[in-house]
Enzyme design. Structure first.
Site, short mmCIF file in Angstrom:
data_model
loop_
_atom_site.label_atom_id
_atom_site.label_comp_id
_atom_site.label_asym_id
_atom_site.label_seq_id
_atom_site.Cartn_x
_atom_site.Cartn_y
_atom_site.Cartn_z
N GLY A 81 -24.07 -31.56 36.51
CA GLY A 81 -22.95 -30.78 35.80
C GLY A 81 -23.72 -29.76 34.96
CG LEU A 117 -24.96 -23.53 34.16
CD1 LEU A 117 -25.59 -24.73 33.24
CD2 LEU A 117 -25.21 -22.33 33.30
CG ASP A 127 6.64 -15.11 -4.41
OD1 ASP A 127 7.69 -14.88 -4.40
OD2 ASP A 127 6.41 -15.69 -3.48
#
Ligand code: ADP
Ligand code: G6P
Length: 732
Positions: free
Chosen positions: A29, A385, A507
Site C-alpha cells: 500500500g 504510486l 455589543d
C-alpha cells in the site's frame, strides 16, 4: 531531542504467527511504502497496528512483538479481533473507503461500527499521548484515523499536529450523505495542517467545512476557535533513487537472475516482436481491474493483429479479504481472467498472466523493468504510486505509461497517456498508440516524467509538508498574540476593582450571545439577564449595550431593565429609560434599495431582508457560502453608485450586509457616550467589523476586546461569547 511521531493504522511491518513463530513482512500500500523512507531517515517513532490481534498474543509473544517493533523505531497499538472486525474491516473499509472513493452503493452506515471507530481512534490517542514529549510533532495519516487529531489536541493543545489524507476527499455532495459528517470534520480540524494529494481533494474538503461547519475560510486557512488550520495539497512522491538504483542493479550482468525474470525472458525471446503490458494493484474495486481486463479483450478483438504479440501481466495483491466486496471482486477477476484466457489462448500464448500474491521488491523491479507498457487504470485513486514507480525504473527512458485520469497521479503526469477508464475506446486507442510509439517520443515523455519524480521525491514531499507545518505554527503565534490569558484576565479584573468610575460597553450579537440562523432566535437568556443585572447593582458602573439591532427589539427585550442601550448602530440611545435620537436620519432611500435587495433574496436561497427603522439588512448566514460570496460582491457593486448619491454606507457584518445612513456608526455613538462623563475604567467588547468603529473611538486607557481571532484594532482578543460571559462574571 524532539521527535516526530508518525501515526497510521498499519505499521510498515506486518507480523503474523506461523507455527508459533513470529513472521515479519513489509506492508503493501502506498502509505506504508511511501512513508517508510521518511521514517527511516528521521529521528522518529511510528505508531500503528502490527497486523496481529490481542487475542493471538500471550504475554511472552507480546514481549517479542514489542521488541521486534521497537527495533525498527515503531510502537504497537493493540487491537482486538472485535476492533479489527468493526473498525478496520467495518467502518474504515465498509464505510469510509467506499464513500470517499465515490462507491456509494458499497457504503454501509452502521452505528456499532461508528462506535468502534471512535473507540479505536481513542486507543491510538492513548498510545500517542503516552509517548509525546514537549516539542514533539505528530504526523497522522489516512482515513482510519480521522478523529485522532482532535483527540490529541484536546489533551495536548501545544503539540503541533499534521494530518495527511492518502485517499480522495469526496465532493460535498457525496460527503454530506455521511451521518457523522460534523464529527469527522472537527476530528480532522484538530490538526494544524491538513494535507491532500491534489487541489481537487483540498477544495472538496474546504467546501464541506464551509457548508457543514459554516466556518470562515480565507483562501486555504480555516479559522477554528482560537486557531488557524491550514489546508494544502502535497502530491506524494516516491523514493525515486531506490527504484532507479534497483533497476540499474537489475541490469547489471553480475546480478543473479530471478525465476520470475527467467520466465519473462523466455516469453520475450520467443519472438523479437513480443510486448509486455503490466498492471499492478492491490485487489481493490477502486482499481478498476475487471474493467481493465474487459478493455483488454475489447482491444484484442478490435486489433486482432496483436494476438500472440502482447501479454497482460496482472499482479493483484491480496487486500482486505474479510470485506465481502473484495471477495466478490476476487471471484469476478478470477472468472474474467479464466474466460478471456480460455477464449484467446493458443498453444504458445496466454493473453493474461495473472498473479494473486504479494511479491518481493526484486520481483517488482523485474516486472517494472521488463514491461513495455504500464497500464494503470483505477476508477478512483487518491494518488497511485505504482505509476510513479514504473517511471522511476525506466533507466533507458523507454516504455509508455497509460494512466487513468481518475488517479491523483494524473494531475502531475501529463506526459503519460491519460485515459478515461470507463471508455473501452480510450483503452484501445491508448494501447495502440503505446505499442506503436516511436522510441524518441517514449524518451521525450519519460525524461519529463522522470525529472519531476526525481526532484519532487518522497523526501521532498515530507520536507514541504513539515515546512508548511512549521509556517502554520508561526501563523498561530500571530493569531494568539492578543489572546486573553489567565494573567491578563486577572489584570483586567484588578483594574476594574480599583477603578472609581467605570464604563462597560458591550455589543450584543456575537459578543453576549452566539449567532442563530434567524436573528429573532438569539434572545437573551436568563443567565445573561442575571449577569447584566449584577452590573446594574455595582456602584459607579455604567453598563451600556450597543447594537445594530433596532430600538423596538431591544425595548421588547430590555423594557423593564434600567441599563443604557444604543440601537440601530448608534441612531437611538436609551438613558435612564428615556429614548433620544443621537442622529436625525432620512429613510426615503429605503424605497429604492429594498427592491434591489429583494431581487438578491429571490436569487439566493437562504437569505432574507431584515427591515429596521433606519436601515435594511440582507442576511445570508444560511445561504450556500460560495454563492453568498459571489452575491455579496455583486450586491456591493450594485450598491456602490446608489450609496454615494444617497449618503449611505454599506456595512459588512457577520454574514450580513447592512445599508444605512453614512453618518451613523457605533464609533460616533461611543464618542458621544464618552463625552458625557469621565471614566477611569472603560471596557469595550465587540465581535464584528461594525464594532471596529468603537475600538477606534476608544481612548488609550480603554480595554478593548474583540471576540474571535481575526484582524482587529482592539487591544485583546477572546474566543467566544462563553468566554466573554466568564470574564464578565469575574468582574462582578
Ligand atoms: P494503494 O496505496 O492504493 O495500495 P499505490 O499504488 O499508491 O496504491 O501503492 C501501492 C504500493 O504497494 C506501491 O508502493 C507498490 O510498490 C506496492 N506493491 C504493489 N504491488 C505489490 C506486490 N505485489 N508486492 C509488494 N508490494 C507491492
Ligand atoms: C491504501 C490506504 C492505506 C492502506 C493501504 C493498504 O494505500 O491509503 O491507508 O494502508 O491502502 O490497505 P490495508 O487495508 O491493507 O492497510
Amino acid at each position: 531531542m524532539n521527535k516526530t511521531i508518525i501515526v497510521s493504522n498499519r505499521l510498515p511491518l506486518q507480523i503474523s504467527i506461523e507455527q508459533d513463530q513470529l513472521n515479519v513482512t513489509p506492508s503493501v500500500g502506498g502509505l506504508a511504502t511511501g512513508m517508510k523512507s521518511v521514517h527511516a531517515d528521521g529521528n522518529g517513532l511510528w505508531v500503528g497496528w502490527t497486523g496481529i490481534t490481542d487475542e493471538e498474543l500471550d504475554a511472552d509473544l507480546k514481549k517479542e512483538v514489542d521488541a521486534k517493533v521497537k527495533d525498527v523505531k515503531c510502537k504497537a497499538v493493540g487491537l482486538t479481533q472485535d476492533d479489527i472486525d468493526q473498525f478496520y474491516l467495518g467502518f474504515s473499509n465498509r464505510t469510509l473507503w467506499p464513500l470517499f472513493h465515490y462507491f456509494l452503493e458499497y457504503t454501509e452506515f452502521e452505528d456499532s461500527q461508528w462506535e468502534a471507530y471512535k473507540r479505536v481512534n481513542q486507543k491510538f490517542a492513548e498510545v500517542v499521548l503516552d509517548t509525546i514529549e514537549d516539542g514533539d510533532t505528530v504526523w497522522i495519516h489516512d482515513y482510519q484515523l480521522l478523529l485522532l487529531p482532535q483527540l490529541i489536541k484536546d489533551v495536548k493543545p501545544e503539540v503541533t499536529i499534521g494530518f495527511f489524507l492518502h485517499i480522495p476527499f469526496p465532493s460535498y455532495e457525496i460527503f454530506r450523505t455521511f451521518p457523522w459528517r460534523e464529527e469527522l470534520l472537527t476530528g480532522m480540524l484538530g490538526a494544524d495542517l491538513i494535507g491532500f494529494h491534489t487541489y481537487d481533494y483540498e477544495r472538496h474538503f474546504l467546501s464541506s467545512v464551509k457548508r457543514i461547519l459554516r466556518l470562515d475560510v480565507n483562501f486555504n486557512e480555516i479559522t477554528y476557535h482560537d486557531r488557524i488550520v491550514k489546508v494544502d495539497s502535497f502530491p506524494m512522491g516516491i523514493d525515486y533513487n531506490k527504484f532507479h538504483d534497483a533497476a540499474l542493479e537489475h541490469d547489471n550482468p553480475n546480478t543473479e537472475i530471478s525465476e520470475l525474470q527467467k520466465r519473462i525472458d523466455t516469453h520475450l525471446n520467443e519472438d523479437g516482436d513480443k510486448k509486455l503490458i503490466l498492471s499492478i494493484d492491490r485487489l481493490d474495486y477502486t482499481k478498476g481491474i475487471p474493467n481493465r481486463i474487459r478493455a483488454f479483450e475489447y482491444f484484442l478483438n478490435k486489433h486482432p493483429e496483436y494476438k500472440e504479440k502482447v501479454r497482460l501481466v496482472m499482479l493483484a495483491v491480496p487486500s482486505r479479504s474479510g470485506v465481502p466486496q473484495y471477495q466478490l471482486l476476487k471471484k469476478e477477476t478470477d472468472e474474467l481472467v479464466g474466460r478471456i484466457n480460455g477464449e484467446f489462448s493458443t498453444v504458445s500464448w496466454t493473453p493474461i498472466w495473472y498473479f494473486y500474491r504479494s511479491l518481493p521488491f526484486e520481483n517488482l523491479i523485474d516486472l517494472y523493468t521488463s514491461s513495455d507498457i504500464a497500464l494503470i487504470t483505477p476508477v478512483r485513486d487518491g494518488m497511485n504510486l505504482v505509476a510513479k514507480e514504473y517511471v522511476a525504473t525506466r533507466t533507458k527512458q523507454d516504455g509508455v505509461l497509460i494512466l487513468s485520469e481518475m488517479a491523483g497521479a494524473a494531475k502531475e503526469m501529463n506526459e503519460a497517456l491519460l485515459i478515461n477508464p470507463n471508455s473501452f475506446e480510450d483503452f484501445a486507442s491508448a494501447l495502440k498508440k503505446a505499442l506503436t510509439m516511436p522510441l524518441e517520443e517514449q524518451n521525450n515523455r519519460m525524461k519529463i516524467l522522470q525529472k519531476r519524480l526525481k526532484r519532487y521525491d518522497v523526501e521532498k514531499w515530507a520536507d514541504e509538508f513539515f515546512k508548511t507545518l512549521e509556517a502554520t505554527n508561526k501563523l498561530q503565534d500571530v493569531v494568539v498574540s492578543k489572546k486573553i490569558n489567565e494573567s491578563l484576565q486577572n489584570d483586567i479584573v484588578e483594574a476594574y476593582k480599583k477603578a472609581k468610575k467605570r464604563l462597560v460597553l458591550l455589543d450584543y450579537d456575537g459578543t453576549l450571545v452566539g449567532f442563530k440562523d434567524n436573528p429573532q432566535d438569539a434572545k437573551p437568556d436568563e443567565e445573561l439577564y442575571g449577569l447584566l443585572d449584577q452590573f446594574e447593582n455595582q456602584n459607579n458602573t455604567k453598563l451600556c449595550l450597543i447594537s445594530g439591532r433596532d430600538k423596538a427589539t431591544f425595548e421588547n427585550w430590555y423594557g423593564n431593565k434600567s441599563y443604557d442601550l444604543i440601537t440601530d448602530h448608534g441612531v437611538w440611545m436609551r438613558e435612564r429609560s428615556q429614548w433620544t435620537p443621537l442622529e436625525i436620519l432620512k429613510t426615503e432611500w429605503m424605497t429604492n434599495i429594498k427592491p434591489i435587495l429583494e431581487t438578491f433574496v429571490d436569487r439566493t436561497p437562504g437569505t432574507f431582508i431584515e427591515e429596521k427603522e433606519y436601515s435594511l439588512a440582507w442576511h445570508y448566514r444560511t445561504a450556500d457560502p460560495e454563492l453568498a460570496q459571489i452575491r455579496t460582491m455583486e450586491l456591493n457593486t450594485v450598491l456602490t453608485s446608489m450609496v454615494a448619491n444617497n449618503e449611505l454606507s454599506v456595512l459588512q457584518g457577520n454574514k450580513v450586509i447592512e445599508i444605512k445612513s453614512s453618518n451613523v456608526n457605533k464609533g460616533r455613538a461611543t464618542t458621544q457616550l464618552l463625552m458625557k462623563e469621565d471614566y477611569d475604567f472603560i471596557l469595550i467588547m465587540g465581535d464584528d467589523w461594525t464594532d471596529e468603529y468603537m475600538f477606534e473611538a476608544a481612548p488609550d486607557l480603554a480595554t478593548t476586546i474583540k471576540i474571535g481571532y481575526v484582524k482587529t484594532k482592539a487591544k485583546y482578543q477572546i474566543k467566544d461569547p462563553e468566554k466573554v460571559r466568564a470574564l464578565l462574571k469575574q468582574l462582578v
